[in-house]
Design an enzyme around this catalytic site. Sequence first.
Site, PDB file in Angstrom:
ATOM      1  N   LYS A 202       0.837  -1.195   0.000  1.00  0.00           N
ATOM      2  CA  LYS A 202       0.000   0.000   0.000  1.00  0.00           C
ATOM      3  C   LYS A 202       0.876   1.251   0.000  1.00  0.00           C
ATOM      4  O   LYS A 202       0.694   2.163  -0.793  1.00  0.00           O
ATOM      5  CB  LYS A 202      -0.917  -0.032   1.220  1.00  0.00           C
ATOM      6  CG  LYS A 202      -1.867   1.121   1.301  1.00  0.00           C
ATOM      7  CD  LYS A 202      -2.843   0.955   2.448  1.00  0.00           C
ATOM      8  CE  LYS A 202      -3.593   2.265   2.647  1.00  0.00           C
ATOM      9  NZ  LYS A 202      -4.566   2.222   3.714  1.00  0.00           N
ATOM     10  N   GLU A 208      10.330  -4.610   4.860  1.00  0.00           N
ATOM     11  CA  GLU A 208      10.420  -6.021   4.453  1.00  0.00           C
ATOM     12  C   GLU A 208      10.149  -6.173   2.956  1.00  0.00           C
ATOM     13  O   GLU A 208      10.886  -6.852   2.230  1.00  0.00           O
ATOM     14  CB  GLU A 208       9.386  -6.869   5.209  1.00  0.00           C
ATOM     15  CG  GLU A 208       9.642  -7.014   6.685  1.00  0.00           C
ATOM     16  CD  GLU A 208       8.965  -5.928   7.517  1.00  0.00           C
ATOM     17  OE1 GLU A 208       8.744  -4.813   6.990  1.00  0.00           O
ATOM     18  OE2 GLU A 208       8.674  -6.187   8.698  1.00  0.00           O
ATOM     19  N   GLY A 265      -4.995  -1.890   4.921  1.00  0.00           N
ATOM     20  CA  GLY A 265      -4.124  -3.007   4.506  1.00  0.00           C
ATOM     21  C   GLY A 265      -4.768  -4.371   4.730  1.00  0.00           C
ATOM     22  O   GLY A 265      -4.802  -5.219   3.836  1.00  0.00           O
ATOM     23  N   ARG A 266      -5.312  -4.579   5.928  1.00  0.00           N
ATOM     24  CA  ARG A 266      -5.845  -5.915   6.243  1.00  0.00           C
ATOM     25  C   ARG A 266      -7.201  -6.173   5.600  1.00  0.00           C
ATOM     26  O   ARG A 266      -7.774  -7.254   5.778  1.00  0.00           O
ATOM     27  CB  ARG A 266      -5.882  -6.131   7.755  1.00  0.00           C
ATOM     28  CG  ARG A 266      -6.558  -5.026   8.548  1.00  0.00           C
ATOM     29  CD  ARG A 266      -6.236  -5.132  10.036  1.00  0.00           C
ATOM     30  NE  ARG A 266      -6.724  -3.987  10.780  1.00  0.00           N
ATOM     31  CZ  ARG A 266      -6.065  -2.840  10.947  1.00  0.00           C
ATOM     32  NH1 ARG A 266      -4.858  -2.699  10.403  1.00  0.00           N
ATOM     33  NH2 ARG A 266      -6.570  -1.863  11.667  1.00  0.00           N
ATOM     34  N   GLU A 352      -4.910  -6.903  14.831  1.00  0.00           N
ATOM     35  CA  GLU A 352      -4.405  -5.581  14.446  1.00  0.00           C
ATOM     36  C   GLU A 352      -5.544  -4.556  14.525  1.00  0.00           C
ATOM     37  O   GLU A 352      -5.328  -3.386  14.834  1.00  0.00           O
ATOM     38  CB  GLU A 352      -3.801  -5.618  13.037  1.00  0.00           C
ATOM     39  CG  GLU A 352      -2.964  -4.384  12.705  1.00  0.00           C
ATOM     40  CD  GLU A 352      -2.064  -4.560  11.484  1.00  0.00           C
ATOM     41  OE1 GLU A 352      -0.928  -5.045  11.635  1.00  0.00           O
ATOM     42  OE2 GLU A 352      -2.489  -4.211  10.376  1.00  0.00           O
ATOM     43  N   HIS A 385      -5.070 -33.123  17.615  1.00  0.00           N
ATOM     44  CA  HIS A 385      -3.949 -33.905  18.147  1.00  0.00           C
ATOM     45  C   HIS A 385      -2.828 -33.003  18.643  1.00  0.00           C
ATOM     46  O   HIS A 385      -1.704 -33.462  18.824  1.00  0.00           O
ATOM     47  CB  HIS A 385      -3.449 -34.873  17.081  1.00  0.00           C
ATOM     48  CG  HIS A 385      -4.474 -35.909  16.739  1.00  0.00           C
ATOM     49  ND1 HIS A 385      -4.582 -37.099  17.415  1.00  0.00           N
ATOM     50  CD2 HIS A 385      -5.486 -35.888  15.841  1.00  0.00           C
ATOM     51  CE1 HIS A 385      -5.598 -37.789  16.926  1.00  0.00           C
ATOM     52  NE2 HIS A 385      -6.172 -37.071  15.969  1.00  0.00           N
ATOM     53  N   LYS A 518       9.083  -0.755  14.480  1.00  0.00           N
ATOM     54  CA  LYS A 518       9.680  -0.344  13.195  1.00  0.00           C
ATOM     55  C   LYS A 518      10.717   0.754  13.437  1.00  0.00           C
ATOM     56  O   LYS A 518      11.809   0.732  12.883  1.00  0.00           O
ATOM     57  CB  LYS A 518       8.600   0.202  12.249  1.00  0.00           C
ATOM     58  CG  LYS A 518       7.683  -0.832  11.656  1.00  0.00           C
ATOM     59  CD  LYS A 518       6.800  -0.137  10.601  1.00  0.00           C
ATOM     60  CE  LYS A 518       5.596  -0.953  10.228  1.00  0.00           C
ATOM     61  NZ  LYS A 518       4.626  -0.217   9.421  1.00  0.00           N
TER      62      LYS A 518
HETATM   63  O1  F6P Z   1       1.648  -4.287   9.986  1.00  0.00           O
HETATM   64  C1  F6P Z   1       1.437  -2.947   9.687  1.00  0.00           C
HETATM   65  C2  F6P Z   1       0.981  -2.747   8.286  1.00  0.00           C
HETATM   66  O2  F6P Z   1       0.858  -1.387   8.071  1.00  0.00           O
HETATM   67  C3  F6P Z   1      -0.306  -3.492   7.930  1.00  0.00           C
HETATM   68  O3  F6P Z   1      -1.441  -2.856   8.361  1.00  0.00           O
HETATM   69  C4  F6P Z   1      -0.168  -3.645   6.465  1.00  0.00           C
HETATM   70  O4  F6P Z   1      -1.056  -4.599   5.964  1.00  0.00           O
HETATM   71  C5  F6P Z   1       1.280  -4.037   6.348  1.00  0.00           C
HETATM   72  O5  F6P Z   1       1.938  -3.245   7.329  1.00  0.00           O
HETATM   73  C6  F6P Z   1       1.907  -3.850   4.993  1.00  0.00           C
HETATM   74  O6  F6P Z   1       1.857  -2.523   4.572  1.00  0.00           O
HETATM   75  P1  F6P Z   1       2.100  -2.110   3.059  1.00  0.00           P
HETATM   76  O7  F6P Z   1       1.031  -2.721   2.239  1.00  0.00           O
HETATM   77  O8  F6P Z   1       2.061  -0.617   3.063  1.00  0.00           O
HETATM   78  O9  F6P Z   1       3.446  -2.631   2.644  1.00  0.00           O
END
Ligand code: F6P
Length: 560
Positions: A202, A208, A265-266, A352, A385, A518
């Site tokens: 987003k 990452e 995002g979620r 979240e 299990h 972060k």
């Molecule tokens: O974990 C925090 C967050 O902002 C989530 O809400 C989001 O889904 C994720 O990081 C990834 O964010 P982006 O799509 O901006 O890389």
Amino acid sequence: MQQLDKHFESVKAIHMKDLFAQDPERAKKFSLELKNGDDLFHFDFSKNRITEETLTLFTNLSKERKVAEGIEAMFSGEIINKTEKRAVLHTALRNRSNRPIIVEGKNVMDDVNGVLDKMKGFTEKVRSGEWKGYTGKPITDVINIGIGGSDLGPLMVAHALTPYANPEKLKVHYISNVDGTHAAEVLKLLNPETCMFIVSSKTFTTQETMTNAHTCRSWWLGKVGTDNAAKLPLHFVAVSTNLTKVAEFGIDTNNTFAFWDWVGGRFSLWSAIGLSTALYVGFDNFIQLLEGGHAMDEHFRTEKDLRKNIPAVLAFIDMWYTSFFKSGSHAVLPYDQYLDRFPAFLQQLEMESNGKGVKMNGEPVDAAHGTSSALFGEPGTNGQHAFYQLIHQGTQLIPCDFIFPLNTHNKLGEHHKLLACNVFAQAEALMKGKTFEQALAEAKKSIPGDDAEAQQKQTTLANHRTFSGNRPSNMIILSQVNPRTVGMLIALYEHKTFVEGLLWEINSFDQWGVELGKELAKDLYPLLGDKEGKETEGTFKTKDSSTQHLVELFRQFNSQ
Ligand code: F6P
């Protein structure tokens, strides 16, 4: 809340066995059903420690907390995510009625439909083989690079809809973790001539994702050589709200799929973030997923009696255990292997969203009732299990949601019947338990004798084999795991999470809690001895002794 507190005192000791004995119609009264074409969505919530009054009191609380107004505000695009000043409109992404939704004077459906058209054209080109890689070969592997909502949703749906894919022609992979092992293991499987990377983020700034995207780009450039570097757009596309950053990364804006800041995002799997899913299962199936989500939206939006509103009832029940019984966790247990990543997806969605300690108005939440519990789960029967022992006989109350499809995609001998026996039996066992008397009768069979020593042993064994029961569960039955029912299931949990947020008076749509980690990671980066990183004067000394020690250990092992 006070009325519910009082009600809790009168209900907490009642055993569900007695509620069933008193009312032969209980299952019927405490079940709701939704039909969407041929698809059935059945919700049996009778095995809960609730009465009619519980539901009435929750509907009263909903009036007090303005749940109906909250639902209306979300669907109509009001700025309900106040801390980030954003509307919350994932429902627009699957608004198959095309009802206009106006945000800042503009009908967002035009943008939504525009991106869907672009996705359609792209997926059809890639899936038909018309889209060729740099040596003229069709794409065989799609790799989504993303994390959190830009990973868990599409990954979960890709798993769920595997029967609709053709992995022999087109496989899908997901790289999310910044642990280089994740990228390394996926890259081993790829042919640079036939792979397509989708950088999904987003913000297009997430550490990452950007690290993984750069690694994949370097890998691809390294494999194809400098002569072919200009062909990169044939193998890299992006999904983002930040088109400037996408262009900076070097991805052709023609190959960029947009979404908007009113998509959290979620909640983004319904947007172009679902591109990997659409490529894997085909665009028509992606549309069916949206149709399913929309069917649940329509039910949620239009069923004004919240006692008949499935997401609202699911929210009431979860809140009942979390805020009144003080259960610290709950389990989601899909009895379908294709839904294996559903609990992981829900962890982000619920935890979240509702892992908050401050109310919308900035004041601390009501400490006596708290907010979200922890969610865990595994597909049945594996969980049976592993961790079910704790659910059956542990000292904590862990409410469960069982999910079971009546039809399987894989009719293998007796498998599905056995699966059905197991899921129904687990819910029954949790509810009924086993009395001491029943356990003693069994113990007497395995330990014969009626002298004092034998009796002592029989009693001890019976104590171990007694189950208190009265452990609640919901049973969600789908006709089959298919794009529409999966869409309904996801939308159900999204709305359940939202209703709970309204009842707890929190903002379910921000996530400030992930920021501190972060920031500190950025702070630590130069301390870890990277060639380019320079320690800011004195930063090391500001760290606690444990963090200092960990940094030193890392440096010792990575000094070369
Ligand atoms: O974990 C925090 C967050 O902002 C989530 O809400 C989001 O889904 C994720 O990081 C990834 O964010 P982006 O799509 O901006 O890389």
